[in-house]
Design an enzyme around this catalytic site. Structure first.
Site, PDB file in Angstrom:
ATOM      1  N   LYS A   1       0.983  -1.235  -0.092  1.00 20.44           N
ATOM      2  CA  LYS A   1       0.136  -0.007  -0.040  1.00 20.44           C
ATOM      3  C   LYS A   1       0.932   1.186  -0.012  1.00 20.44           C
ATOM      4  CE  LYS A   1      -3.819  -1.983   2.572  1.00 20.44           C
ATOM      5  NZ  LYS A   1      -4.823  -1.747   1.615  1.00 20.44           N
TER       6      LYS A   1
ATOM      7  N   ASP B   1      -7.433  -3.143  10.928  1.00 21.49           N
ATOM      8  CA  ASP B   1      -7.836  -4.288   9.910  1.00 21.49           C
ATOM      9  C   ASP B   1      -8.168  -5.378  10.891  1.00 21.49           C
ATOM     10  OD1 ASP B   1      -8.611  -4.551   7.464  1.00 21.49           O
ATOM     11  OD2 ASP B   1      -6.839  -5.592   6.843  1.00 21.49           O
TER      12      ASP B   1
ATOM     13  N   ASP C   1      -3.052  -7.545  -1.504  1.00 17.78           N
ATOM     14  CA  ASP C   1      -3.322  -6.749  -0.797  1.00 17.78           C
ATOM     15  C   ASP C   1      -4.936  -7.051  -0.529  1.00 17.78           C
ATOM     16  OD1 ASP C   1      -3.880  -4.511   1.010  1.00 17.78           O
ATOM     17  OD2 ASP C   1      -4.081  -2.933  -0.572  1.00 17.78           O
TER      18      ASP C   1
ATOM     19  N   ARG D   1     -10.294 -11.438   2.033  1.00 15.10           N
ATOM     20  CA  ARG D   1     -10.899 -12.537   1.495  1.00 15.10           C
ATOM     21  C   ARG D   1     -10.448 -13.958   1.521  1.00 15.10           C
ATOM     22  NH1 ARG D   1     -11.923  -9.229  -3.673  1.00 15.10           N
ATOM     23  NH2 ARG D   1     -11.523  -7.566  -2.311  1.00 15.10           N
TER      24      ARG D   1
HETATM   25  N1  BES Z   1      -8.068  -3.764   4.644  1.00 14.97           N
HETATM   26  C1  BES Z   1      -8.151  -3.375   3.324  1.00 14.97           C
HETATM   27  C2  BES Z   1      -9.601  -2.435   3.073  1.00 14.97           C
HETATM   28  C3  BES Z   1      -9.466  -1.496   3.723  1.00 14.97           C
HETATM   29  C4  BES Z   1      -9.416  -0.081   2.823  1.00 14.97           C
HETATM   30  C5  BES Z   1     -10.062  -1.058   4.945  1.00 14.97           C
HETATM   31  C6  BES Z   1      -9.046   1.157   3.340  1.00 14.97           C
HETATM   32  C7  BES Z   1     -10.119   0.387   5.353  1.00 14.97           C
HETATM   33  C8  BES Z   1      -9.504   1.562   4.510  1.00 14.97           C
HETATM   34  C9  BES Z   1      -8.171  -4.641   2.233  1.00 14.97           C
HETATM   35  O1  BES Z   1      -7.336  -5.573   2.824  1.00 14.97           O
HETATM   36  C10 BES Z   1      -7.784  -4.005   1.174  1.00 14.97           C
HETATM   37  O2  BES Z   1      -6.619  -3.903   0.906  1.00 14.97           O
HETATM   38  N2  BES Z   1      -8.693  -4.195   0.039  1.00 14.97           N
HETATM   39  C11 BES Z   1      -8.258  -3.975  -1.231  1.00 14.97           C
HETATM   40  C12 BES Z   1      -8.919  -4.989  -2.123  1.00 14.97           C
HETATM   41  C13 BES Z   1      -8.383  -4.600  -3.635  1.00 14.97           C
HETATM   42  C14 BES Z   1      -6.956  -4.760  -3.790  1.00 14.97           C
HETATM   43  C15 BES Z   1      -9.265  -5.419  -4.548  1.00 14.97           C
HETATM   44  C16 BES Z   1      -8.835  -2.420  -1.453  1.00 14.97           C
HETATM   45  O3  BES Z   1      -9.878  -2.191  -1.208  1.00 14.97           O
HETATM   46  O4  BES Z   1      -7.976  -1.664  -2.127  1.00 14.97           O
HETATM   47 ZN    ZN Z   2      -7.061  -5.663   4.729  1.00 15.71          ZN
HETATM   48 MN    MN Z   3      -5.631  -5.474   2.080  1.00 14.93          MN
END
Ligand code: BES
Ligand code: ZN
Ligand code: MN
Length: 530
Positions: free
Chosen positions: A294, A305, A364, A368
């Site tokens: 990230k 998280d 990331d 899931r």
């Molecule tokens: N933990 C994150 C989701 C998240 C993002 C929570 C911002 C709180 C604030 C999750 O693991 C994640 O990174 N999801 C990705 C998925 C994507 C790669 C399909 C996302 O939402 O960018």
């Molecule tokens: Zn996450």
């Molecule tokens: Mn993530």
């Protein structure tokens, strides 16, 4: 030691909530908290007798535009002998017809914010209502108490600089005119303290940094809770995950030095043999994104998280303390998501406990992955209902903003029950469609499924992905990614981790009817309309 694990992680606010019959005008509390409805010269409910003695004060404040009773407005006064309390805090509830449990929680939360700064140790307040909105006395008392307790919350375990000492609130008395309401109000106050304490446990866990709240530390906390509340707690280690074939969960943990844990916590309040409600909570103690790393801006927030797991732990704590007549089993797949030489890489393919293979396009999208194995495992316990809660997608914030939990599921009754619990608690949900065409977006050319679905409909494609791992078990998913953290404080929620989902889950569990056991909620069965 188990109990050390628990106390070390908790920021304590101990406020005794009590109900007494009597007259507000002669309370011995230092501060009297008085509600006021917008556009009404007379004070509502049990505060009505104070309308006369306070008439001059109220008129004066209204005429100067200082206090009109608008929702969440506050006004502090020193009534100088008009009533016995030294201080008076007026709080606006807005228009009488618009009063709901949520407006009451907010008004109380706002008041709590001010009370924190006053050095007051004991307050008295009337019951807000009945007669306000459609609230029952039980619901009004619960909302008031939750707003107060949640509004007093402060995460200060790491501040070592000593501030000038301000005394904190230790006691709040509901002064009730109708004696017959006392047991109902008392029941609500007890209920509200348990519920609020659970929400604050989740806030604490999320606010702790990831170097403290590791998977191992959360496992220890779960064991401590189990010991205290006579729950069954099992911690599955990596070796067992590998033996079973949970390669999606293990795969996410590969980049981290912290050992992963699958934490299971079971509360049996229902009949023996009655199918449990299974709750699965995403417990990523820190999400760097892994190799698909990230950006560093706001990455510190990824300590939250694990908010889904925290919510599950907290809801089970509350279910046990409330002695809800229901069997509940919680699953917390817990790990960090780190980049390293041993981390899984984009394009890696992992086999899941279900047998399905996943192509990991983006490391990331780890939530899931761990949920896939945890859901399949939870489904083996043949739950009546399977619910997961997770900070799953940034897309949730894009779709719904910061005021709704994303909701998706395969069982309309379950979805409706969660929606209802969300309305009642102010942790509102919004359902997304789980339509067949969305599944096309997560097709992989090499594996059974891939872990991302492209730019559009991210909440839904994540939900579609999860649905592949629950078999035929009636299932629903709560995406709390956009609601688990706030930067701008709200009336009963300070900046940081919100503890969202805890009150929703408890309310949901409390509405489960057990076949054998009669409701143990005593005077609280009449809180239907809120
Ligand atoms: N933990 C994150 C989701 C998240 C993002 C929570 C911002 C709180 C604030 C999750 O693991 C994640 O990174 N999801 C990705 C998925 C994507 C790669 C399909 C996302 O939402 O960018
Ligand atoms: Zn996450
Ligand atoms: Mn993530």
């Amino acid at each position: 030691m188990a109990s050390d694990a628990k106390s070390a992680l908790r920021s304590r606010i101990a406020v005794r909530l009590e109900a007494a019959s009597g007259a507000l005008a002669s309370t011995t509390a230092e501060l009297l908290l008085i509600p006021c409805c917008e556009g009404e010269p007379t004070l509502p409910g049990d505060a009505k007798p104070l309308s006369k003695p306070l008439a001059a004060l109220l008129t004066d404040r209204r005429e100067r535009g200082e206090f009109t009773g608008k929702a969440n407005q506050l006004s502090l006064a020193e009534p100088h002998g008009v009533i016995s309390a030294k201080r008076l805090l007026l709080v606006g509830l807005g228009k009488r017809s618009a009063v709901t449990a949520e407006t009451i929680r907010q008004a109380m939360g706002k008041a709590a914010g001010q009370i924190k700064t006053l050095g007051v140790t004991h307050l008295a307040t009337p019951l807000f209502g009945p007669g306000l909105g459609k609230l029952t006395p039980a619901a009004a008392a619960q909302a008031q108490a939750e707003g107060l307790l949640l509004g007093l919350y402060d995460f200060n375990l790491y501040k070592t600089e000593t501030k000038p000492p301000v005394k904190s609130l230790t006691r709040a008395t509901w002064v009730v005119s109708d004696k017959r309401l006392l047991p109902i109000v008392q029941g609500s106050l007890k209920w509200a303290s348990i519920v609020s304490d659970a929400a604050m446990l989740a806030r604490d866990l999320g606010n702790h940094p990831s170097n403290v709240a590791t998977p191992s530390k959360i496992a220890e906390l779960a064991k401590a809770l189990a010991a205290e509340l006579k729950l069954r707690c099992t911690i599955m280690e990596r070796a067992e995950m590998e033996r079973l074939g949970m390669w999606a969960l293990v795969g996410v943990a590969r980049g981290s030095q912290e050992p992963p844990k699958l934490i299971m916590l079971e509360y049996k309040g229902g009949r023996a043999g009655e199918p449990p409600i299974a709750l699965v909570g995403k417990t990523i103690t820190f999400d760097t994104g892994g190799i698909s790393i990230k950006p560093s801006e706001n990455m510190e927030q990824m300590k939250d998280d694990m908010s889904g797991g925290a919510a599950v732990l907290a809801a089970i704590q509350a279910a046990a303390r409330l002695k809800l007549p229901v069997n509940v089993i919680g699953f917390l797949p817990a790990t960090e998501n780190m980049p390293s030489g041993t981390a899984q890489k984009p394009g890696d393919i992992v086999k899941t406990l279900s047998g399905l293979t996943i192509e990991v396009i983006n490391t990331d999208a780890e939530g899931r992955l761990i949920l896939a194995d945890a859901l399949t495992y939870a489904a083996r316990f043949k739950p009546k209902w399977l619910v997961d809660i997770a900070t799953l997608t940034g897309a949730c914030g894009v779709a719904l903003g910061k005021h709704a939990i994303g909701l998706i599921g395969t069982a309309p009754k379950l979805v409706a029950a969660l929606k209802e619990a969300g309305e009642v608690t102010g942790e509102r949900t919004w359902e997304m469609p789980l339509w067949e065409p969305y599944y096309d977006q997560i097709k992989s050319y090499v594996a059974d499924v891939q872990n991302v679905g492209g730019r559009y409909g991210g909440v839904i494609t994540a939900g579609a992905f999860l649905s592949k791992f629950v078999g035929k078990t009636p299932w629903a998913h709560l995406d709390i990614a956009s609601t688990a953290w706030i930067d701008e404080p709200r009336p009963y929620t300070p900046k940081g981790v919100t503890g969202v989902g805890v009150r929703l889950l408890i309310e949901f569990l409390s509405r489960q009817r057990s076949g054998a056991t009669k409701s143990r909620r005593g005077g609280r069965t009449t809180r239907a309309s809120r």
